[in-house]
Motif scaffolding. Structure first.
Motif, PDB file in Angstrom:
ATOM      1  N   SER A   1      -0.572   4.976  -1.601  1.00 40.21           N
ATOM      2  CA  SER A   1       0.740   5.621  -1.764  1.00 40.21           C
ATOM      3  C   SER A   1       1.479   5.730  -0.434  1.00 40.21           C
ATOM      4  O   SER A   1       2.698   5.534  -0.368  1.00 40.21           O
ATOM      5  CB  SER A   1       0.567   7.012  -2.383  1.00 40.21           C
ATOM      6  OG  SER A   1      -0.264   7.827  -1.557  1.00 40.21           O
ATOM      7  N   ALA A   2       0.736   6.034   0.643  1.00 39.34           N
ATOM      8  CA  ALA A   2       1.356   6.136   1.964  1.00 39.34           C
ATOM      9  C   ALA A   2       1.801   4.761   2.459  1.00 39.34           C
ATOM     10  O   ALA A   2       2.876   4.629   3.067  1.00 39.34           O
ATOM     11  CB  ALA A   2       0.384   6.772   2.957  1.00 39.34           C
ATOM     12  N   ARG A   3       1.008   3.726   2.199  1.00 43.81           N
ATOM     13  CA  ARG A   3       1.391   2.376   2.612  1.00 43.81           C
ATOM     14  C   ARG A   3       2.625   1.905   1.844  1.00 43.81           C
ATOM     15  O   ARG A   3       3.504   1.246   2.413  1.00 43.81           O
ATOM     16  CB  ARG A   3       0.227   1.406   2.394  1.00 43.81           C
ATOM     17  CG  ARG A   3      -0.900   1.593   3.402  1.00 43.81           C
ATOM     18  CD  ARG A   3      -1.910   0.474   3.349  1.00 43.81           C
ATOM     19  NE  ARG A   3      -2.781   0.579   2.186  1.00 43.81           N
ATOM     20  CZ  ARG A   3      -2.908  -0.379   1.254  1.00 43.81           C
ATOM     21  NH1 ARG A   3      -2.220  -1.486   1.348  1.00 43.81           N
ATOM     22  NH2 ARG A   3      -3.720  -0.207   0.233  1.00 43.81           N
ATOM     23  N   ILE A   4       2.703   2.254   0.577  1.00 43.04           N
ATOM     24  CA  ILE A   4       3.880   1.883  -0.219  1.00 43.04           C
ATOM     25  C   ILE A   4       5.135   2.557   0.339  1.00 43.04           C
ATOM     26  O   ILE A   4       6.184   1.925   0.491  1.00 43.04           O
ATOM     27  CB  ILE A   4       3.669   2.258  -1.700  1.00 43.04           C
ATOM     28  CG1 ILE A   4       2.619   1.324  -2.326  1.00 43.04           C
ATOM     29  CG2 ILE A   4       4.983   2.179  -2.471  1.00 43.04           C
ATOM     30  CD1 ILE A   4       2.154   1.755  -3.698  1.00 43.04           C
TER      31      ILE A   4
ATOM     32  N   ALA B   1       7.020  -5.043   6.415  1.00 41.40           N
ATOM     33  CA  ALA B   1       6.818  -4.370   5.127  1.00 41.40           C
ATOM     34  C   ALA B   1       5.708  -5.042   4.332  1.00 41.40           C
ATOM     35  O   ALA B   1       4.856  -4.371   3.726  1.00 41.40           O
ATOM     36  CB  ALA B   1       8.121  -4.374   4.337  1.00 41.40           C
ATOM     37  N   LEU B   2       5.684  -6.372   4.348  1.00 41.09           N
ATOM     38  CA  LEU B   2       4.627  -7.098   3.643  1.00 41.09           C
ATOM     39  C   LEU B   2       3.257  -6.858   4.261  1.00 41.09           C
ATOM     40  O   LEU B   2       2.265  -6.660   3.544  1.00 41.09           O
ATOM     41  CB  LEU B   2       4.938  -8.601   3.668  1.00 41.09           C
ATOM     42  CG  LEU B   2       5.846  -9.142   2.568  1.00 41.09           C
ATOM     43  CD1 LEU B   2       6.195 -10.597   2.853  1.00 41.09           C
ATOM     44  CD2 LEU B   2       5.191  -9.014   1.202  1.00 41.09           C
ATOM     45  N   SER B   3       3.201  -6.861   5.582  1.00 38.12           N
ATOM     46  CA  SER B   3       1.911  -6.679   6.252  1.00 38.12           C
ATOM     47  C   SER B   3       1.325  -5.300   5.986  1.00 38.12           C
ATOM     48  O   SER B   3       0.104  -5.129   5.930  1.00 38.12           O
ATOM     49  CB  SER B   3       2.068  -6.907   7.766  1.00 38.12           C
ATOM     50  OG  SER B   3       2.849  -5.877   8.354  1.00 38.12           O
ATOM     51  N   ILE B   4       2.176  -4.315   5.809  1.00 39.33           N
ATOM     52  CA  ILE B   4       1.707  -2.960   5.512  1.00 39.33           C
ATOM     53  C   ILE B   4       1.069  -2.913   4.127  1.00 39.33           C
ATOM     54  O   ILE B   4       0.049  -2.249   3.915  1.00 39.33           O
ATOM     55  CB  ILE B   4       2.868  -1.961   5.619  1.00 39.33           C
ATOM     56  CG1 ILE B   4       3.316  -1.830   7.078  1.00 39.33           C
ATOM     57  CG2 ILE B   4       2.477  -0.595   5.058  1.00 39.33           C
ATOM     58  CD1 ILE B   4       4.643  -1.107   7.248  1.00 39.33           C
ATOM     59  N   LEU B   5       1.667  -3.633   3.182  1.00 40.72           N
ATOM     60  CA  LEU B   5       1.125  -3.647   1.818  1.00 40.72           C
ATOM     61  C   LEU B   5      -0.210  -4.371   1.741  1.00 40.72           C
ATOM     62  O   LEU B   5      -1.023  -4.078   0.857  1.00 40.72           O
ATOM     63  CB  LEU B   5       2.133  -4.314   0.870  1.00 40.72           C
ATOM     64  CG  LEU B   5       3.461  -3.585   0.673  1.00 40.72           C
ATOM     65  CD1 LEU B   5       4.406  -4.456  -0.150  1.00 40.72           C
ATOM     66  CD2 LEU B   5       3.257  -2.241  -0.012  1.00 40.72           C
TER      67      LEU B   5
ATOM     68  N   ALA C   1      -7.918  -2.060   3.954  1.00 43.20           N
ATOM     69  CA  ALA C   1      -7.220  -0.878   3.453  1.00 43.20           C
ATOM     70  C   ALA C   1      -7.996  -0.237   2.305  1.00 43.20           C
ATOM     71  O   ALA C   1      -8.830  -0.863   1.652  1.00 43.20           O
ATOM     72  CB  ALA C   1      -5.817  -1.265   2.996  1.00 43.20           C
ATOM     73  N   VAL C   2      -7.672   1.019   2.074  1.00 46.28           N
ATOM     74  CA  VAL C   2      -8.287   1.755   0.962  1.00 46.28           C
ATOM     75  C   VAL C   2      -7.944   1.052  -0.351  1.00 46.28           C
ATOM     76  O   VAL C   2      -6.769   0.790  -0.617  1.00 46.28           O
ATOM     77  CB  VAL C   2      -7.777   3.209   0.934  1.00 46.28           C
ATOM     78  CG1 VAL C   2      -8.390   3.962  -0.252  1.00 46.28           C
ATOM     79  CG2 VAL C   2      -8.106   3.912   2.246  1.00 46.28           C
ATOM     80  N   PRO C   3      -8.955   0.716  -1.191  1.00 44.73           N
ATOM     81  CA  PRO C   3      -8.667   0.000  -2.444  1.00 44.73           C
ATOM     82  C   PRO C   3      -7.756   0.821  -3.359  1.00 44.73           C
ATOM     83  O   PRO C   3      -7.944   2.027  -3.505  1.00 44.73           O
ATOM     84  CB  PRO C   3     -10.062  -0.180  -3.076  1.00 44.73           C
ATOM     85  CG  PRO C   3     -11.019  -0.031  -1.944  1.00 44.73           C
ATOM     86  CD  PRO C   3     -10.395   0.942  -1.004  1.00 44.73           C
TER      87      PRO C   3
ATOM     88  N   GLU D   1      -3.094   1.411 -11.327  1.00 48.24           N
ATOM     89  CA  GLU D   1      -1.668   1.757 -11.309  1.00 48.24           C
ATOM     90  C   GLU D   1      -1.064   1.475  -9.937  1.00 48.24           C
ATOM     91  O   GLU D   1       0.055   0.956  -9.822  1.00 48.24           O
ATOM     92  CB  GLU D   1      -1.473   3.232 -11.666  1.00 48.24           C
ATOM     93  CG  GLU D   1      -1.862   3.595 -13.097  1.00 48.24           C
ATOM     94  CD  GLU D   1      -3.366   3.742 -13.290  1.00 48.24           C
ATOM     95  OE1 GLU D   1      -4.107   3.778 -12.266  1.00 48.24           O
ATOM     96  OE2 GLU D   1      -3.803   3.821 -14.445  1.00 48.24           O
ATOM     97  N   GLU D   2      -1.810   1.827  -8.881  1.00 48.56           N
ATOM     98  CA  GLU D   2      -1.322   1.578  -7.520  1.00 48.56           C
ATOM     99  C   GLU D   2      -1.243   0.084  -7.235  1.00 48.56           C
ATOM    100  O   GLU D   2      -0.332  -0.373  -6.537  1.00 48.56           O
ATOM    101  CB  GLU D   2      -2.223   2.276  -6.507  1.00 48.56           C
ATOM    102  CG  GLU D   2      -2.101   3.791  -6.529  1.00 48.56           C
ATOM    103  CD  GLU D   2      -3.159   4.471  -5.667  1.00 48.56           C
ATOM    104  OE1 GLU D   2      -2.894   5.576  -5.171  1.00 48.56           O
ATOM    105  OE2 GLU D   2      -4.258   3.886  -5.487  1.00 48.56           O
ATOM    106  N   GLU D   3      -2.187  -0.688  -7.762  1.00 52.37           N
ATOM    107  CA  GLU D   3      -2.165  -2.140  -7.578  1.00 52.37           C
ATOM    108  C   GLU D   3      -0.890  -2.737  -8.179  1.00 52.37           C
ATOM    109  O   GLU D   3      -0.241  -3.602  -7.573  1.00 52.37           O
ATOM    110  CB  GLU D   3      -3.391  -2.770  -8.232  1.00 52.37           C
ATOM    111  CG  GLU D   3      -3.417  -4.295  -8.191  1.00 52.37           C
ATOM    112  CD  GLU D   3      -3.595  -4.857  -6.796  1.00 52.37           C
ATOM    113  OE1 GLU D   3      -3.263  -6.041  -6.593  1.00 52.37           O
ATOM    114  OE2 GLU D   3      -4.060  -4.110  -5.899  1.00 52.37           O
TER     115      GLU D   3
END
Length: 332
Positions: A205-208, A237-241, A246-248, A252-254
């Motif tokens: 959620s924070a990365r989004i 922005a893409l690299s952050i996603l 990263a935490v799996p 829903e988050e995927e």
């Protein structure tokens, strides 16, 4: 008490109220309310104009010492002595107000900084105010004046930054408060310097949320036809996603991550077309179609790439057909 005595007492009371109201008006008229008019509706009912906050008062006092009692002479400051040139063209300048903690305390590109910020137009209008603006240097998160100016500062330093529109909001300005081609004068205090957050430790959620802010910043640059800077923001922005380790995410988050990937990739394709980077634009469209094979924007831009490349050109990147099995998975 006689009727006459009562009338005299009431008249005396009304006279006292009028005198008090007049005294209050004179005091407010002399206060730094920047031309604000105070109207008294009734002798004993007043509309009070709030005084500017103390930090704003100090800021305007500093401006008055710098410019004199009348604002609107930024042009003279671009050639004034005592200012340091942040850029060679002299359209971004700095005047030291309070020294910082030494050369070793200067922030480096990639570090996260927090500043206190006040900024005005030439007419004295306060258009920027943030007690704790936080951003990562060299990632295009703020206007270039702040990006470059803060890199020249030391921790704890207070400085005025004078910028032309070239390093601020350009020909478009910022609706509704900053007109086109506007120069700005900032007072900046560098409050904190720290390493940027480890993206691998952030929850999805924070990365989004962080990615969305980078993408929106890219849109800001795109609207101003700053396509290289827009491309930089979209790629960040893409690299952050897609941060390694990263935490799996949950299912829903995927799905939400993929929605944001599609938006970033589509924006990359639009920017790459503007820059005539046709191979890269085609690759971005293909990546979108691996996630969403029916995405209208990607299909349209893929056709636009081939149209702009011309009918005689067939040198496209090799494309694997969109895999339906990957529709809910990672675009890789």
């Amino acid at each position: 008490m006689s009727q006459v005595g009562k009338e005299e007492a009431e008249e005396s009371q009304r006279a006292s109220q009028r005198a008090a109201a007049s005294h209050a008006a004179q005091e407010l008229a002399g206060s730094p309310c920047l031309g604000r008019v105070v109207k008294f509706l009734l002798p004993h009912t007043t509309v009070e104009a709030p005084l500017p906050q103390e930090e704003e008062q100090q800021f305007y006092q500093g401006l008055e010492r710098l410019l004199g009692p009348k604002l609107g002479r930024f042009g003279e400051l671009f050639a004034a002595a005592g200012w340091a040139d942040v850029t060679e063209d002299r359209f971004l300048r700095k005047l030291l107000v309070r020294e910082g903690q030494g050369e070793a305390s200067r922030p480096q590109p990639g570090q996260e900084v927090t500043v206190k910020l006040l900024g005005v137009l030439e007419d004295g209008s306060l258009v920027e105010k943030d007690p704790k603006l936080t951003f990562i240097l060299d990632q295009g998160d703020v206007i270039q004046a702040l990006e470059l100016g803060v890199q020249s500062m030391q921790l704890g330093e207070v400085s005025f930054l004078l910028t032309s529109f070239l390093y601020a909001y350009g020909h478009l300005g910022r609706d509704p408060d900053i007109p086109s081609d506007a120069s700005l004068l900032y007072e900046v205090t560098l409050l904190q310097i720290q390493d940027s957050p480890d993206l691998g430790l952030l929850p999805p959620s924070a990365r989004i949320g962080l990615s969305k802010r980078k993408r929106e910043r890219g849109n800001f640059h795109f609207e101003r036809e700053e396509y290289q800077r827009a491309m930089r923001s979209y790629q960040l922005a893409l690299s952050i996603l897609d941060s390694p380790g990263a935490v799996p995410p949950s299912p829903e988050e995927e799905e939400e991550l993929q929605e944001h990937q599609v938006k970033c990739l589509n924006n990359c394709a639009a920017t790459q077309l503007k820059l005539q980077l046709f191979e890269e634009a085609l690759a971005s469209c293909t990546a979108v179609l691996h996630i969403d094979p029916d995405n209208v924007k990607a299909l349209y831009r893929k056709a636009a790439v081939r149209t702009r490349r011309g009918p005689g050109s067939h040198e496209y990147p090799k494309e694997s057909p969109p895999a339906r099995a990957h529709h809910k998975g990672n675009p890789r």
